[in-house]
Design a protein around this motif. Structure first.
Motif, PDB file in Angstrom:
ATOM      1  N   TYR A  61       0.824  -1.205   0.000  1.00 13.31           N
ATOM      2  CA  TYR A  61       0.000   0.000   0.000  1.00 13.31           C
ATOM      3  C   TYR A  61       0.862   1.261   0.000  1.00 13.31           C
ATOM      4  O   TYR A  61       0.644   2.171  -0.804  1.00 13.31           O
ATOM      5  CB  TYR A  61      -0.946   0.017   1.208  1.00 13.31           C
ATOM      6  N   VAL A  62       1.841   1.334   0.899  1.00  8.56           N
ATOM      7  CA  VAL A  62       2.633   2.574   0.987  1.00  8.56           C
ATOM      8  C   VAL A  62       3.577   2.738  -0.196  1.00  8.56           C
ATOM      9  O   VAL A  62       3.960   3.868  -0.515  1.00  8.56           O
ATOM     10  CB  VAL A  62       3.401   2.703   2.325  1.00  8.56           C
ATOM     11  N   MET A  63       3.960   1.649  -0.858  1.00 10.07           N
ATOM     12  CA  MET A  63       4.849   1.770  -2.014  1.00 10.07           C
ATOM     13  C   MET A  63       4.097   2.083  -3.300  1.00 10.07           C
ATOM     14  O   MET A  63       4.715   2.397  -4.311  1.00 10.07           O
ATOM     15  CB  MET A  63       5.702   0.515  -2.177  1.00 10.07           C
ATOM     16  N   ASN A  64       2.775   2.031  -3.269  1.00 10.86           N
ATOM     17  CA  ASN A  64       1.976   2.532  -4.381  1.00 10.86           C
ATOM     18  C   ASN A  64       1.874   4.043  -4.154  1.00 10.86           C
ATOM     19  O   ASN A  64       1.055   4.509  -3.361  1.00 10.86           O
ATOM     20  CB  ASN A  64       0.598   1.878  -4.395  1.00 10.86           C
ATOM     21  N   LEU A  65       2.720   4.796  -4.818  1.00  9.03           N
ATOM     22  CA  LEU A  65       2.845   6.230  -4.554  1.00  9.03           C
ATOM     23  C   LEU A  65       1.548   7.000  -4.768  1.00  9.03           C
ATOM     24  O   LEU A  65       1.357   8.063  -4.180  1.00  9.03           O
ATOM     25  CB  LEU A  65       3.970   6.818  -5.402  1.00  9.03           C
ATOM     26  N   GLU A  66       0.639   6.456  -5.576  1.00 16.83           N
ATOM     27  CA  GLU A  66      -0.651   7.120  -5.772  1.00 16.83           C
ATOM     28  C   GLU A  66      -1.454   7.168  -4.472  1.00 16.83           C
ATOM     29  O   GLU A  66      -2.325   8.012  -4.314  1.00 16.83           O
ATOM     30  CB  GLU A  66      -1.453   6.410  -6.863  1.00 16.83           C
ATOM     31  N   ASN A  67      -1.163   6.269  -3.545  1.00 20.21           N
ATOM     32  CA  ASN A  67      -1.877   6.255  -2.264  1.00 20.21           C
ATOM     33  C   ASN A  67      -1.421   7.359  -1.310  1.00 20.21           C
ATOM     34  O   ASN A  67      -2.116   7.654  -0.342  1.00 20.21           O
ATOM     35  CB  ASN A  67      -1.717   4.893  -1.577  1.00 20.21           C
ATOM     36  N   ASP A  68      -0.260   7.962  -1.553  1.00 18.30           N
ATOM     37  CA  ASP A  68       0.256   8.989  -0.636  1.00 18.30           C
ATOM     38  C   ASP A  68      -0.765  10.093  -0.364  1.00 18.30           C
ATOM     39  O   ASP A  68      -0.880  10.570   0.763  1.00 18.30           O
ATOM     40  CB  ASP A  68       1.534   9.613  -1.179  1.00 18.30           C
ATOM     41  N   VAL A  69      -1.511  10.493  -1.381  1.00 16.19           N
ATOM     42  CA  VAL A  69      -2.459  11.599  -1.211  1.00 16.19           C
ATOM     43  C   VAL A  69      -3.602  11.224  -0.268  1.00 16.19           C
ATOM     44  O   VAL A  69      -4.285  12.117   0.254  1.00 16.19           O
ATOM     45  CB  VAL A  69      -3.021  12.091  -2.566  1.00 16.19           C
ATOM     46  N   HIS A  70      -3.809   9.936  -0.026  1.00 16.82           N
ATOM     47  CA  HIS A  70      -4.900   9.498   0.850  1.00 16.82           C
ATOM     48  C   HIS A  70      -4.522   9.503   2.328  1.00 16.82           C
ATOM     49  O   HIS A  70      -5.392   9.584   3.181  1.00 16.82           O
ATOM     50  CB  HIS A  70      -5.377   8.097   0.453  1.00 16.82           C
ATOM     51  N   TRP A  71      -3.227   9.388   2.624  1.00 16.97           N
ATOM     52  CA  TRP A  71      -2.852   9.290   4.039  1.00 16.97           C
ATOM     53  C   TRP A  71      -1.795  10.294   4.495  1.00 16.97           C
ATOM     54  O   TRP A  71      -1.591  10.454   5.690  1.00 16.97           O
ATOM     55  CB  TRP A  71      -2.425   7.865   4.390  1.00 16.97           C
ATOM     56  N   ARG A  72      -1.149  10.986   3.578  1.00 19.53           N
ATOM     57  CA  ARG A  72      -0.127  11.982   3.953  1.00 19.53           C
ATOM     58  C   ARG A  72      -0.725  13.383   3.849  1.00 19.53           C
ATOM     59  O   ARG A  72      -1.216  13.789   2.792  1.00 19.53           O
ATOM     60  CB  ARG A  72       1.103  11.878   3.051  1.00 19.53           C
ATOM     61  N   TYR A  73      -0.662  14.128   4.925  1.00 20.00           N
ATOM     62  CA  TYR A  73      -1.247  15.456   5.017  1.00 20.00           C
ATOM     63  C   TYR A  73      -0.691  16.396   3.939  1.00 20.00           C
ATOM     64  O   TYR A  73       0.520  16.516   3.776  1.00 20.00           O
ATOM     65  CB  TYR A  73      -0.972  16.066   6.401  1.00 20.00           C
ATOM     66  N   GLY A  74      -1.597  17.050   3.228  1.00 20.88           N
ATOM     67  CA  GLY A  74      -1.224  18.110   2.308  1.00 20.88           C
ATOM     68  C   GLY A  74      -0.645  17.685   0.971  1.00 20.88           C
ATOM     69  O   GLY A  74      -0.368  18.534   0.131  1.00 20.88           O
ATOM     70  N   LEU A  75      -0.438  16.396   0.752  1.00 24.86           N
ATOM     71  CA  LEU A  75       0.145  15.967  -0.522  1.00 24.86           C
ATOM     72  C   LEU A  75      -0.927  15.910  -1.600  1.00 24.86           C
ATOM     73  O   LEU A  75      -2.034  15.433  -1.370  1.00 24.86           O
ATOM     74  CB  LEU A  75       0.809  14.599  -0.396  1.00 24.86           C
ATOM     75  N   THR A  76      -0.576  16.394  -2.779  1.00 23.73           N
ATOM     76  CA  THR A  76      -1.497  16.338  -3.908  1.00 23.73           C
ATOM     77  C   THR A  76      -1.014  15.389  -4.998  1.00 23.73           C
ATOM     78  O   THR A  76      -1.782  15.006  -5.867  1.00 23.73           O
ATOM     79  CB  THR A  76      -1.715  17.744  -4.511  1.00 23.73           C
ATOM     80  N   LYS A  77       0.274  15.009  -4.929  1.00 21.48           N
ATOM     81  CA  LYS A  77       0.807  14.069  -5.903  1.00 21.48           C
ATOM     82  C   LYS A  77       2.147  13.540  -5.416  1.00 21.48           C
ATOM     83  O   LYS A  77       2.921  14.255  -4.787  1.00 21.48           O
ATOM     84  CB  LYS A  77       0.986  14.720  -7.265  1.00 21.48           C
ATOM     85  N   SER A  78       2.402  12.281  -5.737  1.00 22.18           N
ATOM     86  CA  SER A  78       3.696  11.668  -5.469  1.00 22.18           C
ATOM     87  C   SER A  78       3.890  10.617  -6.556  1.00 22.18           C
ATOM     88  O   SER A  78       2.993   9.814  -6.808  1.00 22.18           O
ATOM     89  CB  SER A  78       3.704  11.029  -4.079  1.00 22.18           C
ATOM     90  N   ALA A  79       5.052  10.636  -7.197  1.00 24.03           N
ATOM     91  CA  ALA A  79       5.258   9.724  -8.326  1.00 24.03           C
ATOM     92  C   ALA A  79       6.749   9.569  -8.609  1.00 24.03           C
ATOM     93  O   ALA A  79       7.568  10.379  -8.174  1.00 24.03           O
ATOM     94  CB  ALA A  79       4.555  10.253  -9.575  1.00 24.03           C
ATOM     95  N   LEU A  80       7.058   8.532  -9.355  1.00 18.49           N
ATOM     96  CA  LEU A  80       8.411   8.360  -9.874  1.00 18.49           C
ATOM     97  C   LEU A  80       8.555   9.208 -11.126  1.00 18.49           C
ATOM     98  O   LEU A  80       7.567   9.504 -11.814  1.00 18.49           O
ATOM     99  CB  LEU A  80       8.669   6.891 -10.212  1.00 18.49           C
ATOM    100  N   ARG A  81       9.755   9.610 -11.433  1.00 19.48           N
ATOM    101  CA  ARG A  81      10.018  10.335 -12.675  1.00 19.48           C
ATOM    102  C   ARG A  81       9.795   9.378 -13.840  1.00 19.48           C
ATOM    103  O   ARG A  81       9.903   8.152 -13.697  1.00 19.48           O
ATOM    104  CB  ARG A  81      11.456  10.872 -12.699  1.00 19.48           C
ATOM    105  N   ASP A  82       9.519   9.923 -15.004  1.00 18.50           N
ATOM    106  CA  ASP A  82       9.254   9.108 -16.194  1.00 18.50           C
ATOM    107  C   ASP A  82      10.348   8.088 -16.417  1.00 18.50           C
ATOM    108  O   ASP A  82      11.539   8.398 -16.359  1.00 18.50           O
ATOM    109  CB  ASP A  82       9.143  10.003 -17.442  1.00 18.50           C
ATOM    110  N   GLY A  83       9.938   6.852 -16.657  1.00 11.86           N
ATOM    111  CA  GLY A  83      10.879   5.793 -16.983  1.00 11.86           C
ATOM    112  C   GLY A  83      11.546   5.149 -15.779  1.00 11.86           C
ATOM    113  O   GLY A  83      12.290   4.192 -15.932  1.00 11.86           O
ATOM    114  N   GLU A  84      11.306   5.667 -14.580  1.00  8.98           N
ATOM    115  CA  GLU A  84      11.936   5.106 -13.384  1.00  8.98           C
ATOM    116  C   GLU A  84      11.133   3.905 -12.892  1.00  8.98           C
ATOM    117  O   GLU A  84       9.925   3.833 -13.057  1.00  8.98           O
ATOM    118  CB  GLU A  84      12.003   6.153 -12.261  1.00  8.98           C
ATOM    119  N   SER A  85      11.827   2.965 -12.276  1.00  7.27           N
ATOM    120  CA  SER A  85      11.158   1.884 -11.576  1.00  7.27           C
ATOM    121  C   SER A  85      11.642   1.925 -10.135  1.00  7.27           C
ATOM    122  O   SER A  85      12.751   2.379  -9.845  1.00  7.27           O
ATOM    123  CB  SER A  85      11.455   0.528 -12.228  1.00  7.27           C
ATOM    124  N   LEU A  86      10.789   1.478  -9.231  1.00 12.02           N
ATOM    125  CA  LEU A  86      11.086   1.581  -7.815  1.00 12.02           C
ATOM    126  C   LEU A  86      12.266   0.711  -7.431  1.00 12.02           C
ATOM    127  O   LEU A  86      12.302  -0.478  -7.726  1.00 12.02           O
ATOM    128  CB  LEU A  86       9.855   1.179  -7.006  1.00 12.02           C
TER     129      LEU A  86
END
Length: 141
Positions: free
Chosen positions: A19-44
């Motif tokens: 759950y926490v490594m799916n960066l799209e979920n950050d906006v659901h549980w981290r205060y004030g975040l509107t987006k979190s993502a890897l840069r284009d072409g990156e893999s975790l």
């Protein structure tokens, strides 16, 4: 300025980590975040570059430690704080002990407000991990 927060979550380590490594979920549980993502072409993984947006601020970061189901840490490359952040997970009798790691040094004008930011940051991080627990424990097992 260390501002980490720890909480017990009644879910297995793998479920919490996924759950926490799916960066799209950050906006659901981290205060004030509107987006979190890897840069284009990156893999975790170690060396991956990503960014997080909070309000009108974008912070770049790079993964420095990545152990699936255990630990992920990143270093901040831009923004008002320099330092590290991440997550540490440990199996526990009733699920997972989850720690939100936050250790940064303010720069610029934020340096003058360091003690205030530390207190606010600790409380926000504690609120964030509480929200994470509420979300995960409300999901079907």
């Amino acid at each position: 300025m260390e501002m980490s927060a720890t909480i017990m979550i009644d879910r297995p380590v793998d479920a919490v980590f996924d759950y926490v490594m799916n960066l799209e979920n950050d906006v659901h549980w981290r205060y004030g975040l509107t987006k979190s993502a890897l840069r284009d072409g990156e893999s975790l993984g170690v060396g991956a570059l990503g960014y997080t947006v909070a309000g009108d601020r974008e912070v770049d970061w790079r993964v420095v430690t990545y152990k699936p189901g255990d630990t992920v840490e990143w270093e901040f490359l831009s923004g008002p704080f320099r330092g590290r952040g991440g997550y540490r997970l440990e199996p526990a009798e009733n699920g997972t002990q989850f720690t939100l790691i936050s250790d940064g040094k303010p720069s610029g004008v934020y340096k003058l407000l360091g003690p205030l930011f530390a207190r606010m940051g600790r409380q926000r991080n504690q609120d964030d991990v509480q929200k994470l627990r509420t979300i995960l424990e409300s999901m079907p097992a």
